[in-house]
Design an enzyme around this catalytic site. Structure first.
Site, short mmCIF file in Angstrom:
data_model
loop_
_atom_site.label_atom_id
_atom_site.label_comp_id
_atom_site.label_asym_id
_atom_site.label_seq_id
_atom_site.Cartn_x
_atom_site.Cartn_y
_atom_site.Cartn_z
N ASP A 1 0.88 -1.17 0.00
CA ASP A 1 0.00 0.00 0.00
C ASP A 1 0.91 1.21 0.00
O ASP A 1 1.72 1.39 0.93
CB ASP A 1 -0.89 -0.03 1.24
CG ASP A 1 -1.88 1.13 1.30
OD1 ASP A 1 -1.68 2.13 0.57
OD2 ASP A 1 -2.83 1.05 2.09
N ALA B 1 -1.56 3.86 -8.21
CA ALA B 1 -1.84 5.26 -7.88
C ALA B 1 -3.29 5.37 -7.46
O ALA B 1 -4.09 4.44 -7.65
CB ALA B 1 -1.56 6.17 -9.08
N TYR C 1 -5.47 15.54 -8.46
CA TYR C 1 -4.83 14.38 -9.08
C TYR C 1 -3.58 14.78 -9.85
O TYR C 1 -2.51 14.21 -9.66
CB TYR C 1 -5.82 13.67 -10.01
CG TYR C 1 -5.20 12.55 -10.82
CD1 TYR C 1 -4.76 11.39 -10.22
CD2 TYR C 1 -5.06 12.67 -12.21
CE1 TYR C 1 -4.18 10.37 -10.96
CE2 TYR C 1 -4.49 11.67 -12.95
CZ TYR C 1 -4.05 10.51 -12.33
OH TYR C 1 -3.47 9.51 -13.07
N LYS D 1 0.25 13.76 -8.77
CA LYS D 1 1.03 12.93 -9.70
C LYS D 1 2.30 13.64 -10.14
O LYS D 1 3.35 13.00 -10.31
CB LYS D 1 0.17 12.55 -10.91
CG LYS D 1 -0.90 11.51 -10.64
CD LYS D 1 -0.31 10.13 -10.32
CE LYS D 1 0.29 9.49 -11.56
NZ LYS D 1 0.82 8.13 -11.26
#
Length: 289
Positions: free
Chosen positions: A41, A65, A129, A133
């Protein structure tokens, strides 16, 4: 060389694992759910260290992700733990192990005002997001020799996945209407071809940022129409909508997509056009009918 695929139960990770097996590579896969994989995880540092201890990899692919864009907007701290802090943990374990790292990034690092983008274009994400990222990408690239592959709208025939094509197939079969953005331009990417490009770039010792995406620049709605034509579906269930009409919590980059000249120069090929990949999926669908 031992290969570790973080997120092997997902769409891209699964395609990579299958290809590694076909190429006779010794491969280990991880999943948050276990189910025959090593447990990992990205929000749990101990599990990251444990997976590396079990696999002792020389090459690592980081596919996992938090990818639901709207969930990231609703849960920014969790998105940061998984998408930003998680890759930093993996990069540190790679440094300690002397392993090379390949990270899957996204076109969402861009604002979508002037795509399609090459690798040198200025980043400017418009949602959580994309920001997390990009933070993960930067953490990975701080590791010498690492490779970040930016991709987008990844699809395949994978019943366990909620990718765009599987949503389209399921909606067509159930007769449910499907609202599709007509103003989001991108470059859809077939997962098995993305996996092949990733493995080939790693074998070529490529490093830095590479775009890895399909060659077709088109809207989500136009892509859906191509898929319907390939699969023999009546497209009447598709409802084109402007993004502003969809009520999504997270902003989307509208004029996005990725240029792949750098990848083509390195590998001597581009990813195949959508029609070719959709025909392959159509053949799979036919087998299930």
């Amino acid at each position: 060389m031992k290969t570790l695929i973080i997120g092997a139960s997902g769409q891209v990770g699964g395609a990579l694992a299958s290809l590694c097996v076909r190429r006779r590579l010794e491969v280990y896969g991880t999943s948050r759910r276990g189910q025959g994989f090593l447990y990992l995880d990205l929000a749990d540092p101990a599990s990251v260290a444990g997976a590396f201890a079990a696999a002792s990899p020389g090459l690592v692919f980081l596919c996992s992700a938090m990818t639901n864009v709207d969930d990231c907007e609703r849960e920014p701290e969790q998105a940061r733990r998984v998408n930003s802090e998680g890759p930093a943990l993996v990069a540190e374990e790679c440094r300690k192990a002397g392993a090379r790292l390949v990270y899957f990034s996204t076109e969402y690092v861009f604002d979508g005002a002037g795509g399609p983008y090459d690798e040198e274009a200025a980043t400017g994400p418009v949602n959580v997001y994309g920001r997390t990222k990009l933070e993960g990408e930067r953490a990975v690239l701080a590791l010498e020799g690492s490779l970040a592959l930016r991709t987008t709208v990844v699809y395949s025939h994978n019943p366990a996945s909620k990718n765009f094509i599987m949503q389209l197939v399921n909606n067509s079969r159930s007769g449910a209407k499907m609202r599709v953005a007509s103003d989001q331009l991108s470059t859809p990417t077939y997962a098995p071809e993305l996996a092949a490009a990733a493995l080939d770039l790693a074998a070529a010792d490529a490093a830095g940022v590479y775009n890895a995406a399909g060659p077709d620049w088109l809207s989500r709605h136009d892509f859906a129409l191509k898929a319907c034509a390939a699969f023999g579906f009546d497209p009447a269930f598709l409802e084109p909508r402007l993004t502003a009409e969809l009520g999504q919590p997270a902003a989307r980059p509208l004029k996005a997509g990725l240029k792949t000249d750098k990848l083509a120069a390195r590998l001597g090929r581009r990813l195949p056009p959508a029609e070719d990949s959709l025909r392959k999926i159509a053949a799979i669908i036919k087998q299930y009918e």
